[in-house]
Design a protein around this motif. Structure first.
Motif, PDB file in Angstrom:
ATOM      1  N   CYS A  78      25.394  36.385  18.598  1.00  0.00           N
ATOM      2  CA  CYS A  78      24.499  37.484  18.235  1.00  0.00           C
ATOM      3  C   CYS A  78      25.283  38.791  18.387  1.00  0.00           C
ATOM      4  O   CYS A  78      25.896  39.021  19.446  1.00  0.00           O
ATOM      5  CB  CYS A  78      23.266  37.486  19.148  1.00  0.00           C
ATOM      6  N   ILE A  80      24.298  41.659  18.945  1.00  0.00           N
ATOM      7  CA  ILE A  80      23.663  42.599  19.891  1.00  0.00           C
ATOM      8  C   ILE A  80      23.984  42.211  21.332  1.00  0.00           C
ATOM      9  O   ILE A  80      24.541  42.999  22.088  1.00  0.00           O
ATOM     10  CB  ILE A  80      22.134  42.650  19.686  1.00  0.00           C
ATOM     11  N   CYS A  81      23.644  40.971  21.708  1.00  0.00           N
ATOM     12  CA  CYS A  81      23.851  40.542  23.100  1.00  0.00           C
ATOM     13  C   CYS A  81      25.162  39.783  23.294  1.00  0.00           C
ATOM     14  O   CYS A  81      25.558  39.507  24.438  1.00  0.00           O
ATOM     15  CB  CYS A  81      22.681  39.679  23.575  1.00  0.00           C
ATOM     16  N   CYS A  82      25.805  39.422  22.180  1.00  0.00           N
ATOM     17  CA  CYS A  82      27.087  38.703  22.205  1.00  0.00           C
ATOM     18  C   CYS A  82      26.992  37.299  22.792  1.00  0.00           C
ATOM     19  O   CYS A  82      28.008  36.717  23.188  1.00  0.00           O
ATOM     20  CB  CYS A  82      28.154  39.504  22.953  1.00  0.00           C
ATOM     21  N   SER A  92      16.315  32.483  15.561  1.00  0.00           N
ATOM     22  CA  SER A  92      17.091  33.643  15.129  1.00  0.00           C
ATOM     23  C   SER A  92      16.555  34.106  13.781  1.00  0.00           C
ATOM     24  O   SER A  92      15.805  33.393  13.120  1.00  0.00           O
ATOM     25  CB  SER A  92      18.574  33.285  15.010  1.00  0.00           C
ATOM     26  N   ILE A 102      20.552  37.700  13.994  1.00  0.00           N
ATOM     27  CA  ILE A 102      20.168  38.257  15.291  1.00  0.00           C
ATOM     28  C   ILE A 102      19.317  37.231  16.040  1.00  0.00           C
ATOM     29  O   ILE A 102      18.417  36.628  15.457  1.00  0.00           O
ATOM     30  CB  ILE A 102      19.344  39.561  15.127  1.00  0.00           C
ATOM     31  N   CYS A 103      19.596  37.014  17.312  1.00  0.00           N
ATOM     32  CA  CYS A 103      18.781  36.081  18.091  1.00  0.00           C
ATOM     33  C   CYS A 103      17.377  36.663  18.266  1.00  0.00           C
ATOM     34  O   CYS A 103      17.191  37.883  18.267  1.00  0.00           O
ATOM     35  CB  CYS A 103      19.433  35.772  19.437  1.00  0.00           C
ATOM     36  N   CYS A 106      16.853  39.372  21.096  1.00  0.00           N
ATOM     37  CA  CYS A 106      17.254  40.751  20.795  1.00  0.00           C
ATOM     38  C   CYS A 106      16.309  41.386  19.785  1.00  0.00           C
ATOM     39  O   CYS A 106      15.994  42.581  19.876  1.00  0.00           O
ATOM     40  CB  CYS A 106      18.687  40.788  20.268  1.00  0.00           C
ATOM     41  N   ASP A 107      15.853  40.594  18.832  1.00  0.00           N
ATOM     42  CA  ASP A 107      14.915  41.109  17.841  1.00  0.00           C
ATOM     43  C   ASP A 107      13.604  41.521  18.513  1.00  0.00           C
ATOM     44  O   ASP A 107      13.045  42.574  18.224  1.00  0.00           O
ATOM     45  CB  ASP A 107      14.650  40.043  16.777  1.00  0.00           C
ATOM     46  N   ALA A 109      13.167  42.308  21.737  1.00  0.00           N
ATOM     47  CA  ALA A 109      13.409  43.461  22.607  1.00  0.00           C
ATOM     48  C   ALA A 109      13.447  44.752  21.794  1.00  0.00           C
ATOM     49  O   ALA A 109      12.911  45.788  22.223  1.00  0.00           O
ATOM     50  CB  ALA A 109      14.723  43.274  23.366  1.00  0.00           C
ATOM     51  N   ASN A 110      14.048  44.685  20.607  1.00  0.00           N
ATOM     52  CA  ASN A 110      14.125  45.871  19.752  1.00  0.00           C
ATOM     53  C   ASN A 110      12.733  46.280  19.273  1.00  0.00           C
ATOM     54  O   ASN A 110      12.399  47.483  19.258  1.00  0.00           O
ATOM     55  CB  ASN A 110      15.037  45.591  18.559  1.00  0.00           C
ATOM     56  N   PRO A 124      17.953  46.022  14.140  1.00  0.00           N
ATOM     57  CA  PRO A 124      18.593  46.247  15.440  1.00  0.00           C
ATOM     58  C   PRO A 124      20.112  46.361  15.351  1.00  0.00           C
ATOM     59  O   PRO A 124      20.746  46.827  16.295  1.00  0.00           O
ATOM     60  CB  PRO A 124      18.171  45.017  16.259  1.00  0.00           C
TER      61      PRO A 124
END
Length: 250
Positions: A78, A80-82, A92, A102-103, A106-107, A109-110, A124
């Motif tokens: 991902c 964003i969080c790697c 995802s 994007i996982c 992270c999606d 959280a955004n 994100p």
């Protein structure tokens, strides 16, 4: 081929025997690394003599690539969080604006950040506004197609496949595969197996499964293991399954 012959083949043209000196440059055989030639003509002249050893060495080189442990799965990390993107596609999302995967964590959280801050919804990753209507998302995908985005190509191919337009699907998936999309390789293997949009071809099915496995696709790797097991190649099958297991294939 003996070790002495192999050494000579590296220093001299395997056909005419001319040495690599001054302006004379030798190039390796197109399919293996055993011998070198001074010209295409010499390579062609030596083809019948070198064919057997070349085929065996080419197979060895292919296996070195095939059985090398991939650094990660084909889904990558991902951005964003790697962290590794889950193999389960339901966990995802693919952004239509930039084609980034994007996982869901992270999606989510955004989205929570935007809701709490009463902000407009944006990607994100690239921070472009997220369209609510499908027709606008489709326009974004078309823009990605126009710039030969492999993710968009693969998405379009699957969309056409689901509609039953196998020929069109094959074209999009082949283009995506040529651009390096591993999942497209796996989809092409399935099309060759079923004969959808193309004639059934086990050789091509195995080729695309291998390309997908080399790219880190654990399910393609699992299928290769099944194929080898069914052909009484237990050792090769187990190698494939071990690699697939380390990538998360249960």
């Amino acid at each position: 081929m003996s070790e002495d012959d192999a050494a000579v083949g590296k220093l001299c043209c395997a056909s005419c025997g001319i040495a690599e000196v001054d302006d004379i440059k030798l190039k390796e055989c197109d399919d293996c690394d055993l011998v070198k030639y001074c010209s295409d003509e010499c390579e062609q002249d030596d083809k019948s003599h070198h064919k057997k050893a070349c085929k065996e060495r080419a197979a060895e080189l292919r296996d070195e690539i095939l059985f090398k442990q991939p650094e990660s799965s084909h889904r990558g990390d991902c951005p964003i969080c790697c962290l590794p993107v889950p193999l389960d596609a339901e966990k995802s999302i693919i952004q239509t604006c930039c084609s980034e995967i994007i996982c869901k964590g992270c999606d989510h959280a955004n989205k929570m950040r935007e809701i709490e801050g009463k902000l407009s919804f944006k990607c994100p990753f690239c921070r472009r506004p997220v369209p609510r209507e499908k027709r606008f998302r489709d326009k974004q995908r078309m823009k990605r197609l126009e710039v030969n985005d492999p993710v968009a190509m693969r998405y379009k191919g699957i969309e056409q496949y689901d509609k039953g337009d196998y020929r069109s699907a094959f074209g999009y998936l082949m283009k995506a595969a040529e651009l390096g999309h591993v999942e497209a390789q796996y989809s092409l293997a399935g099309m060759y197996r079923k004969g959808h949009g193309v004639e059934k071809d086990e050789g091509m099915e195995m080729y695309h499964l291998e390309e997908a496995a080399i790219g880190g696709h654990p399910f393609a790797r699992h299928n290769l293991g099944v194929h080898e097991w069914n052909n009484d190649n237990e050792e090769r099958a187990v190698k494939h399954w071990i690699i697939a297991a380390t990538q998360g294939d249960d």
